[in-house]
Design a protein around this motif. Sequence first.
Motif, mmCIF file in Angstrom:
data_model
loop_
_atom_site.group_PDB
_atom_site.id
_atom_site.type_symbol
_atom_site.label_atom_id
_atom_site.label_comp_id
_atom_site.label_asym_id
_atom_site.label_seq_id
_atom_site.Cartn_x
_atom_site.Cartn_y
_atom_site.Cartn_z
ATOM 1 N N PHE A 154 0.424 -1.771 -0.107
ATOM 2 C CA PHE A 154 -0.267 -0.049 0.047
ATOM 3 C C PHE A 154 1.137 1.353 0.442
ATOM 4 O O PHE A 154 0.424 2.455 0.362
ATOM 5 C CB PHE A 154 -0.907 0.063 1.160
ATOM 6 C CG PHE A 154 -1.739 -1.313 1.335
ATOM 7 C CD1 PHE A 154 -3.145 -1.258 -0.141
ATOM 8 C CD2 PHE A 154 -2.487 -2.037 2.114
ATOM 9 C CE1 PHE A 154 -3.583 -2.492 -0.537
ATOM 10 C CE2 PHE A 154 -2.893 -3.213 2.289
ATOM 11 C CZ PHE A 154 -3.892 -3.406 1.211
ATOM 12 N N GLN A 155 1.970 1.394 -0.094
ATOM 13 C CA GLN A 155 2.676 2.469 -0.301
ATOM 14 C C GLN A 155 2.860 3.058 -1.683
ATOM 15 O O GLN A 155 2.093 2.517 -2.237
ATOM 16 C CB GLN A 155 4.916 1.807 -0.013
ATOM 17 C CG GLN A 155 4.738 1.487 1.267
ATOM 18 C CD GLN A 155 6.145 0.293 1.339
ATOM 19 O OE1 GLN A 155 7.533 0.836 0.384
ATOM 20 N NE2 GLN A 155 6.768 0.521 2.773
ATOM 21 N N PRO A 156 3.008 4.297 -1.337
ATOM 22 C CA PRO A 156 2.721 5.285 -2.411
ATOM 23 C C PRO A 156 3.005 4.959 -3.746
ATOM 24 O O PRO A 156 2.712 5.531 -5.459
ATOM 25 C CB PRO A 156 2.995 7.081 -2.076
ATOM 26 C CG PRO A 156 2.498 6.612 -0.868
ATOM 27 C CD PRO A 156 3.348 5.453 -0.663
ATOM 28 N N SER A 157 3.871 4.340 -4.115
ATOM 29 C CA SER A 157 5.328 4.262 -4.930
ATOM 30 C C SER A 157 4.871 2.924 -5.459
ATOM 31 O O SER A 157 5.295 1.890 -6.458
ATOM 32 C CB SER A 157 7.041 3.835 -4.775
ATOM 33 O OG SER A 157 6.922 2.770 -3.962
ATOM 34 N N SER A 158 3.921 1.791 -4.540
ATOM 35 C CA SER A 158 3.432 0.778 -4.915
ATOM 36 C C SER A 158 2.753 0.472 -6.402
ATOM 37 O O SER A 158 1.644 0.910 -5.907
ATOM 38 C CB SER A 158 3.244 -0.373 -3.670
ATOM 39 O OG SER A 158 2.757 -1.882 -4.630
ATOM 40 N N PRO A 159 3.039 -0.403 -7.373
ATOM 41 C CA PRO A 159 1.874 -0.875 -8.190
ATOM 42 C C PRO A 159 1.034 -0.923 -8.048
ATOM 43 O O PRO A 159 -0.624 -1.226 -8.988
ATOM 44 C CB PRO A 159 2.961 -1.687 -9.725
ATOM 45 C CG PRO A 159 3.510 -2.284 -8.453
ATOM 46 C CD PRO A 159 3.977 -1.331 -7.291
ATOM 47 N N TYR A 160 0.233 -1.988 -6.591
ATOM 48 C CA TYR A 160 -0.694 -2.805 -6.106
ATOM 49 C C TYR A 160 -1.290 -2.088 -4.750
ATOM 50 O O TYR A 160 -2.023 -3.154 -4.107
ATOM 51 C CB TYR A 160 0.637 -4.177 -5.861
ATOM 52 C CG TYR A 160 0.575 -4.320 -6.784
ATOM 53 C CD1 TYR A 160 0.307 -4.999 -8.323
ATOM 54 C CD2 TYR A 160 1.797 -5.219 -6.790
ATOM 55 C CE1 TYR A 160 0.997 -5.786 -8.964
ATOM 56 C CE2 TYR A 160 2.700 -5.881 -7.224
ATOM 57 C CZ TYR A 160 1.669 -6.066 -8.803
ATOM 58 O OH TYR A 160 3.641 -6.475 -10.130
ATOM 59 N N ARG A 161 -1.180 -0.922 -4.354
ATOM 60 C CA ARG A 161 -1.813 0.243 -4.078
ATOM 61 C C ARG A 161 -3.196 -0.411 -4.224
ATOM 62 O O ARG A 161 -3.342 0.369 -2.280
ATOM 63 C CB ARG A 161 -1.364 1.228 -3.867
ATOM 64 C CG ARG A 161 -1.479 2.429 -4.323
ATOM 65 C CD ARG A 161 -0.416 3.828 -4.819
ATOM 66 N NE ARG A 161 -1.095 4.409 -6.106
ATOM 67 C CZ ARG A 161 -0.425 4.429 -6.760
ATOM 68 N NH1 ARG A 161 0.647 3.143 -7.293
ATOM 69 N NH2 ARG A 161 -0.704 4.923 -8.029
#
Length: 205
Positions: A154-161
């Motif tokens: 769920f980090q902002p940089s994650s493609p899976y947020r």
Amino acid sequence: MKSTWTGLIERYELSSSVVMSLQRYVQILQQEAQKYNLTAILNERDIIEYHLADSLEIAAFIAMNKISCLVDVGSGAGFPGLVIKIVYPHMCVILLEVIGKRRNFLQKVVDELHLEQVVIDERDWRTFLRTSHEPLQVVCARASLAPAELLRMFQPSSPYRHAQLVYWASEQWKPTERESEFLQRTHIYTVGNRKRVLALFSEQE
């Protein structure tokens, strides 16, 4: 034994072809469990209750027929990922497993059951997050990583947020303050003689 299968069949409206695949999966697991160091549960009834039914409890949370792609983190013997794939064959399933022996077992099942759209991936969770961009809608974790580690998705940089995280836990599990920030709801259920908890996490609004 028949009644145990019947309960599973009726609850999930399983077709005869799906049941045959699940039964063969159970047979392979019983034959190969010790060789691949997979599970101490080898009785057919217990496998049905503690592995198959437990894996499919995700349907209490999510409309599985609407999910096209799912990743199983720390797949081990294929619970829940392979069970979900067999019951919902339309789905693309990625099985993350860092241990080579277990990947070999997963490949054996995939080959024998002629399963398509199954990727057996050797990457660890953090590497997967950094290096993949799959069209995932659901991340599953059953007896693998702790939620705090999985919440990296769920980090902002994650493609899976924007994906959903489903976590299988024991009855004693209590979310930390950090985990509670992402926790949407929990589902308490019984498998065999044990109470279990499913937790659904998603991005903060």
